[in-house]
Design a protein around this motif. Structure first.
Motif, mmCIF file in Angstrom:
data_model
loop_
_atom_site.group_PDB
_atom_site.id
_atom_site.type_symbol
_atom_site.label_atom_id
_atom_site.label_comp_id
_atom_site.label_asym_id
_atom_site.label_seq_id
_atom_site.Cartn_x
_atom_site.Cartn_y
_atom_site.Cartn_z
ATOM 1 N N UNK A 30 15.550 6.621 -5.588
ATOM 2 C CA UNK A 30 15.250 7.372 -4.366
ATOM 3 C C UNK A 30 13.886 7.010 -3.793
ATOM 4 N N UNK A 31 12.853 7.077 -4.608
ATOM 5 C CA UNK A 31 11.512 6.789 -4.096
ATOM 6 C C UNK A 31 11.342 5.319 -3.717
ATOM 7 N N UNK A 32 11.699 4.350 -4.575
ATOM 8 C CA UNK A 32 11.592 2.947 -4.129
ATOM 9 C C UNK A 32 12.510 2.638 -2.956
ATOM 10 N N UNK A 33 13.677 3.295 -2.881
ATOM 11 C CA UNK A 33 14.571 3.071 -1.740
ATOM 12 C C UNK A 33 13.957 3.560 -0.446
ATOM 13 N N UNK A 34 13.287 4.702 -0.505
ATOM 14 C CA UNK A 34 12.619 5.226 0.685
ATOM 15 C C UNK A 34 11.461 4.327 1.103
ATOM 16 N N UNK A 89 0.842 -1.204 0.000
ATOM 17 C CA UNK A 89 0.000 0.000 0.000
ATOM 18 C C UNK A 89 0.873 1.248 0.000
ATOM 19 N N UNK A 90 1.916 1.231 0.827
ATOM 20 C CA UNK A 90 2.808 2.386 0.919
ATOM 21 C C UNK A 90 3.485 2.667 -0.422
ATOM 22 N N UNK A 91 3.856 1.616 -1.133
ATOM 23 C CA UNK A 91 4.516 1.789 -2.428
ATOM 24 C C UNK A 91 3.583 2.449 -3.439
ATOM 25 N N UNK A 92 2.340 1.989 -3.512
ATOM 26 C CA UNK A 92 1.398 2.576 -4.462
ATOM 27 C C UNK A 92 1.041 4.014 -4.079
ATOM 28 N N UNK A 93 0.885 4.287 -2.784
ATOM 29 C CA UNK A 93 0.577 5.653 -2.342
ATOM 30 C C UNK A 93 1.736 6.588 -2.666
ATOM 31 N N UNK A 94 2.972 6.165 -2.367
ATOM 32 C CA UNK A 94 4.139 7.000 -2.662
ATOM 33 C C UNK A 94 4.277 7.221 -4.165
ATOM 34 N N UNK A 95 4.034 6.184 -4.934
ATOM 35 C CA UNK A 95 4.124 6.298 -6.388
ATOM 36 C C UNK A 95 3.090 7.282 -6.926
ATOM 37 N N UNK A 96 1.884 7.222 -6.374
ATOM 38 C CA UNK A 96 0.813 8.102 -6.852
ATOM 39 C C UNK A 96 1.035 9.546 -6.414
ATOM 40 N N UNK A 125 2.747 14.990 -7.710
ATOM 41 C CA UNK A 125 3.735 16.047 -7.506
ATOM 42 C C UNK A 125 4.851 16.033 -8.543
ATOM 43 N N UNK A 126 5.057 14.900 -9.184
ATOM 44 C CA UNK A 126 6.084 14.811 -10.214
ATOM 45 C C UNK A 126 7.504 14.965 -9.701
ATOM 46 N N UNK A 127 7.745 14.591 -8.457
ATOM 47 C CA UNK A 127 9.072 14.773 -7.861
ATOM 48 C C UNK A 127 10.027 13.633 -8.202
ATOM 49 N N UNK A 128 9.488 12.438 -8.424
ATOM 50 C CA UNK A 128 10.327 11.274 -8.650
ATOM 51 C C UNK A 128 9.782 10.461 -9.821
ATOM 52 N N UNK A 129 10.667 9.765 -10.540
ATOM 53 C CA UNK A 129 10.194 8.808 -11.552
ATOM 54 C C UNK A 129 9.491 7.647 -10.871
ATOM 55 N N UNK A 130 8.499 7.093 -11.518
ATOM 56 C CA UNK A 130 7.682 6.059 -10.886
ATOM 57 C C UNK A 130 7.936 4.669 -11.436
#
Length: 307
Positions: free
Chosen positions: A175-179, A146-153, A159-164
């Motif tokens: 960065x985003x998957x690592x977090x 759930x956290x992965x899909x929420x962060x990705x969305x 926000x367009x801050x990270x590639x998904x």
């Protein structure tokens, strides 16, 4: 120290053999026929099926199959999958991706977790302490899927801050998957550091350091933090292997071609040689990093000696 390390490495051999056999047995016990699944909607002819089953020793009992696998392994051959690709080639292609993802996750876990834990520990029952306790409880309670899909969305699409997805942005793609991968462990590190720092802040040697007139930063960094890091280093060291082996969900959601994704695909396709090869490698990493943690104990606490 040298004899201790040698003993630990020798003990790792039966552990790796036992782990590889258990994984091999579980893959062997999966229902279905992986050879027939290769044909998909167009079944293979009985002659081709019989030839492939003989080539991959699928007609042999489990013990015989595993014995042949170990024999090839001792010669440096990890085997081939059912499509003729060498397992060592699959690992060499996938492992760097998982290693980079794990490194990013460990950095997030160590830096953010330790800083948050120290700030919460030295200001116990304050705003930062309550914030760390509430946020860590919230993060741990959310499943990583759930956290992965929420962060990705939120951080990727809105926000367009990270590639998904994928590796198109190089290190920035991790960065985003690592977090996300580090989120649960980060919360545990923060709480563990907070508890350890808060306990050591009440120790006699800290009161003595304050009585000598040492600055608060010196008391926290040189005296409190060093002793508080021993349980934190234990957790982080053991967690490296867990992160490498537990990246299946993260790599699948963010479409990263790492070993976690390879394990998922191989289990689904009953690629026993691939699963056993990767899992055995993960067990080795887990044992190695635990050994590194034991050695670091002597660095953090001079009282510890290994015979």
């Amino acid at each position: 120290m040298g004899r201790y390390v040698a003993r630990r490495l020798l003990l790792a051999i039966p552990v790796m053999i036992g782990a590889s056999f258990l994984i091999f047995a579980m893959v062997y016990a999966l229902p279905g026929d992986p050879i027939r699944a290769l044909g998909g909607d167009r079944p293979l002819s009985p002659g081709v099926v019989a030839e492939l089953r003989a080539q991959y020793n699928l007609n042999d009992p489990l013990v015989v199959q595993y014995g042949k696998y170990v024999g090839n392994l001792l010669q440096g051959d990890l085997g081939t999958d059912f499509r003729g690709r060498q397992v060592i080639d699959t690992i060499s292609q996938r492992l760097p991706v998982t290693a980079q993802l794990t490194l990013v996750a460990i950095l997030f876990e160590a830096v953010i977790g330790i800083i948050a834990g120290v700030l919460a520990g030295i200001r116990r029952n304050g705003f930062l302490d309550n914030l760390v306790l509430v946020s860590s409880t919230l993060i741990v309670s959310i499943p990583i899927l759930v956290l992965a899909f929420v962060a990705q969305y939120v951080f990727g699409l809105q926000l367009g801050l990270f590639p998904i997805s994928g590796l198109g942005e190089g290190w920035y793609s991790f960065l985003l998957p690592g977090l996300v991968l580090a989120s649960g462990s980060l919360a545990y590190v923060a709480r563990l550091t907070r508890t350890s720092v808060a306990e050591n802040m009440r120790a006699d040697y800290v009161r003595t350091a304050r009585a000598k007139g040492l600055p608060n930063r010196t008391v926290v960094v040189r005296h409190t933090l060093r002793n508080s890091l021993i349980p934190v280093v234990t957790f982080i060291g053991a967690d490296i292997g867990n992160l490498m082996g537990g990246a299946i969900v993260t790599e699948s959601v963010f479409n990263l071609p790492g070993v976690g994704r390879a394990i998922f695909d191989s289990v689904r396709q009953q690629e026993g040689a691939v699963v056993v090869g990767i899992v055995t490698l993960m067990v080795f990493f887990f044992i190695f990093f635990n050994l590194v943690v034991d050695v670091l104990y002597a660095v953090l606490d001079p009282r510890i000696r290994y015979d």
